[in-house]
Design a protein around this motif. Structure first.
Motif, PDB file in Angstrom:
ATOM      1  N   LYS A 137       6.399   4.321  11.982  1.00 45.31           N
ATOM      2  CA  LYS A 137       5.161   3.766  12.869  1.00 45.31           C
ATOM      3  C   LYS A 137       6.017   4.357  14.687  1.00 45.31           C
ATOM      4  CE  LYS A 137       2.752  -0.728  14.842  1.00 45.31           C
ATOM      5  NZ  LYS A 137       2.599  -1.557  14.372  1.00 45.31           N
ATOM      6  N   GLN A 138       7.464   4.097  14.745  1.00 45.47           N
ATOM      7  CA  GLN A 138       7.992   3.827  15.478  1.00 45.47           C
ATOM      8  C   GLN A 138       8.211   5.198  15.698  1.00 45.47           C
ATOM      9  OE1 GLN A 138      11.912   2.125  13.640  1.00 45.47           O
ATOM     10  NE2 GLN A 138      12.077   0.195  14.429  1.00 45.47           N
ATOM     11  N   THR A 139       8.202   6.345  14.332  1.00 47.17           N
ATOM     12  CA  THR A 139       8.877   7.776  15.176  1.00 47.17           C
ATOM     13  C   THR A 139       7.897   8.741  14.773  1.00 47.17           C
ATOM     14  OG1 THR A 139       8.677   8.468  11.889  1.00 47.17           O
ATOM     15  CG2 THR A 139      11.056   7.119  13.388  1.00 47.17           C
ATOM     16  N   GLY A 140       7.232   8.074  14.374  1.00 46.64           N
ATOM     17  CA  GLY A 140       5.468   8.886  14.757  1.00 46.64           C
ATOM     18  C   GLY A 140       5.942   9.889  13.357  1.00 46.64           C
ATOM     19  N   ARG A 141       6.019  10.075  12.854  1.00 44.01           N
ATOM     20  CA  ARG A 141       6.021  10.424  11.283  1.00 44.01           C
ATOM     21  C   ARG A 141       5.628  10.119  10.170  1.00 44.01           C
ATOM     22  NH1 ARG A 141      10.420  12.639   7.842  1.00 44.01           N
ATOM     23  NH2 ARG A 141      12.469  11.166   8.260  1.00 44.01           N
ATOM     24  N   ARG A 142       4.145  10.754   9.417  1.00 45.61           N
ATOM     25  CA  ARG A 142       4.419   9.870   8.150  1.00 45.61           C
ATOM     26  C   ARG A 142       5.606   9.675   6.925  1.00 45.61           C
ATOM     27  NH1 ARG A 142      -0.707   9.166   4.970  1.00 45.61           N
ATOM     28  NH2 ARG A 142      -0.034   7.140   3.736  1.00 45.61           N
ATOM     29  N   ILE A 143       6.612   9.478   6.609  1.00 42.89           N
ATOM     30  CA  ILE A 143       7.762   9.225   5.925  1.00 42.89           C
ATOM     31  C   ILE A 143       6.878   9.138   4.628  1.00 42.89           C
ATOM     32  CG2 ILE A 143       9.590   8.095   4.894  1.00 42.89           C
ATOM     33  CD1 ILE A 143       9.633   7.244   7.972  1.00 42.89           C
ATOM     34  N   GLY A 144       6.999   9.735   3.371  1.00 40.99           N
ATOM     35  CA  GLY A 144       6.438   9.840   2.165  1.00 40.99           C
ATOM     36  C   GLY A 144       6.828   8.745   0.897  1.00 40.99           C
ATOM     37  N   ALA A 172      -1.572  -1.013  -1.009  1.00 42.40           N
ATOM     38  CA  ALA A 172      -0.617  -1.988   0.098  1.00 42.40           C
ATOM     39  C   ALA A 172      -0.677  -1.538   1.413  1.00 42.40           C
ATOM     40  CB  ALA A 172      -0.611  -3.335  -0.386  1.00 42.40           C
ATOM     41  N   HIS A 173       0.214  -0.377   1.053  1.00 46.22           N
ATOM     42  CA  HIS A 173       0.694  -0.187   2.195  1.00 46.22           C
ATOM     43  C   HIS A 173       0.414   1.377   2.549  1.00 46.22           C
ATOM     44  CE1 HIS A 173       3.791  -2.613   1.508  1.00 46.22           C
ATOM     45  NE2 HIS A 173       4.077  -2.530   2.954  1.00 46.22           N
ATOM     46  N   GLY A 174      -1.209   1.932   1.474  1.00 45.69           N
ATOM     47  CA  GLY A 174      -1.566   2.851   2.237  1.00 45.69           C
ATOM     48  C   GLY A 174      -1.471   4.203   1.870  1.00 45.69           C
ATOM     49  N   PHE A 175      -0.954   3.479  -0.157  1.00 40.82           N
ATOM     50  CA  PHE A 175      -0.983   5.120  -0.301  1.00 40.82           C
ATOM     51  C   PHE A 175      -1.891   5.078  -1.831  1.00 40.82           C
ATOM     52  CE2 PHE A 175       3.402   4.320   1.171  1.00 40.82           C
ATOM     53  CZ  PHE A 175       3.659   5.621   2.074  1.00 40.82           C
ATOM     54  N   ASN A 176      -2.783   5.722  -1.446  1.00 41.47           N
ATOM     55  CA  ASN A 176      -3.765   5.843  -2.501  1.00 41.47           C
ATOM     56  C   ASN A 176      -4.409   6.194  -3.361  1.00 41.47           C
ATOM     57  OD1 ASN A 176      -4.491   2.660  -1.571  1.00 41.47           O
ATOM     58  ND2 ASN A 176      -5.366   3.871   0.224  1.00 41.47           N
ATOM     59  N   ASN A 177      -4.251   7.902  -2.357  1.00 35.01           N
ATOM     60  CA  ASN A 177      -4.523   8.941  -3.065  1.00 35.01           C
ATOM     61  C   ASN A 177      -3.543  10.383  -3.569  1.00 35.01           C
ATOM     62  OD1 ASN A 177      -5.557  10.773  -0.997  1.00 35.01           O
ATOM     63  ND2 ASN A 177      -6.722   8.698  -0.901  1.00 35.01           N
ATOM     64  N   ALA A 178      -4.623  11.621  -3.613  1.00 30.10           N
ATOM     65  CA  ALA A 178      -3.654  12.954  -3.599  1.00 30.10           C
ATOM     66  C   ALA A 178      -3.558  13.308  -1.784  1.00 30.10           C
ATOM     67  CB  ALA A 178      -4.488  13.461  -4.493  1.00 30.10           C
ATOM     68  N   GLU A 179      -4.094  12.881  -0.533  1.00 25.17           N
ATOM     69  CA  GLU A 179      -3.735  13.487   0.385  1.00 25.17           C
ATOM     70  C   GLU A 179      -2.912  12.317   1.123  1.00 25.17           C
ATOM     71  OE1 GLU A 179      -7.050  13.311  -0.876  1.00 25.17           O
ATOM     72  OE2 GLU A 179      -6.943  15.421  -1.430  1.00 25.17           O
ATOM     73  N   ASP A 180      -2.498  11.304  -0.327  1.00 23.43           N
ATOM     74  CA  ASP A 180      -1.254  10.784   0.787  1.00 23.43           C
ATOM     75  C   ASP A 180       0.493  10.993   0.663  1.00 23.43           C
ATOM     76  OD1 ASP A 180      -2.678   9.009   2.761  1.00 23.43           O
ATOM     77  OD2 ASP A 180      -3.146   8.231   0.491  1.00 23.43           O
ATOM     78  N   PRO A 181       0.775  10.810   1.436  1.00 19.34           N
ATOM     79  CA  PRO A 181       2.423  11.572   0.342  1.00 19.34           C
ATOM     80  C   PRO A 181       3.286  10.828  -0.584  1.00 19.34           C
ATOM     81  CG  PRO A 181       2.819  10.508   2.898  1.00 19.34           C
ATOM     82  CD  PRO A 181       1.315  10.782   2.447  1.00 19.34           C
TER      83      PRO A 181
END
Ligand code: G3P
Ligand code: CA
Length: 301
Positions: A137-144, A172-181
């Motif tokens: 959130k702070q950096t604006g880049r989605r860290i995997g 719970a943190h939005g990591f659900n599927n193959a498109e998520d990092p």
């Protein structure tokens, strides 16, 4: 700018192996945070399980190497001998989370700084994910995130299974599927087969020997080989080419500034050779080095 030889054609991923573990005690919030500051694409927590069923970040079930448990007289009677481990030790599955939280992390690798020993707590997987969310959130880049189930069969035999709490925390943190990092990794193919039935998250099989790519490609998305399976005595073994031909991504370990393959004169030469072959991701204890060399390669026509 070069064309990457990776499976996707994108730049290889830099995975912070146990955090920035070359400079701070591994698997601590501080080591993960340092890796994020360095710019790592993914953070790698190894996961074991407490007596009360909580996933915590440690490379091993035994605690003497990476914590100050031996300095806690109240836990002296927990020291025990278990099958599969040489000598007596303290084991994570014999401690509640509250007890684990009284321990502090230590640098387990000889030759590295011990300046930060006995200061940092052992984080839960949820705390690691919370850090990643906050920094994303702070950096604006989605860290995997790149969790590894450690000793899943042995822990399941004790009534402690990774799968459900692992997937619940990721979800719970939005990591659900193959498109998520996110990639889930394991040395145990049975665990990956079970996870394959439960989730669309990408799965990576860790290995110290060359697998049958076509066979395992039905279960997994990528393979995580020991690096010398890819380059042996300075020569390409063809591993990456064959894995790519089966549609498998290749993320290899472990790149360490202070433990390089003697076939190379320095860490830059070692990492450049792997990037040139088309490696899709590198697990590095020194993510700043892996990123710096990746930039050099990117800018070399
Ligand atoms: O998970 C990749 C690499 O970490 C495998 O080895 O023993 O460091 O977990 P290890
Ligand atoms: Ca690992």
């Amino acid at each position: 700018m070069i064309t990457w030889n990776t499976l996707s054609g994108e730049a290889p991923l830099v995975i912070a192996h146990r955090g920035a573990s070359g400079v701070l005690p591994e698997h601590t919030i501080e080591a993960y945070d340092r890796a994020i500051e360095m710019g790592a694409d993914y953070i790698e927590p190894d996961l074991v399980i407490t007596k009360d069923g909580v996933l915590v970040a440690r490379h091993d079930r035994y605690l003497s190497g990476s914590t100050n448990v031996s300095d806690h007289p109240e836990f002296a009677d927990r020291k025990t001998v278990k099958v599969g481990h040489d000598g007596a030790d303290w084991f994570v599955e014999d401690f509640t989370l509250a007890e684990i939280k009284t321990l502090r992390a230590r640098q387990p690798r000889a030759g590295r700084s011990v300046e930060f020993d006995n200061q940092y707590i052992i984080p839960t997987f949820d705390e690691v994910l919370a850090l990643i969310a906050e920094r994303s959130k702070q950096t604006g880049r989605r860290i995997g995130v790149y969790p590894e189930t450690k000793h899943p069969a042995a822990l399941a035999a004790l009534g402690l299974q990774h799968d459900e709490p692992l997937l619940a925390s990721l979800e719970a943190h939005g990591f659900n599927n193959a498109e998520d990092p996110v990639f889930i990794q394991s040395f145990e193919v049975e665990n990956l087969e079970r996870l394959n039935d439960l989730t669309d998250i990408r799965l990576v099989f860790l290995t110290e020997t060359k697998p049958d790519f076509t066979k395992i490609a039905t279960v997994i998305d990528g393979v995580g080989p020991y690096k010398k399976l890819l380059i042996s005595n300075g020569q390409d073994t063809g591993f990456i080419r064959e894995a790519h031909a089966s549609g498998l991504t290749v993320h290899s370990w472990t790149f360490r500034d202070d433990a390089l393959d003697p076939a190379f004169e320095d860490i830059d030469a070692e990492m450049k050779a792997y990037y040139a072959l088309g490696i899709d991701g590198v697990f590095s204890d020194f993510p700043d080095t892996a990123l710096r060399v990746r930039d050099i390669v990117k800018d070399t026509p």
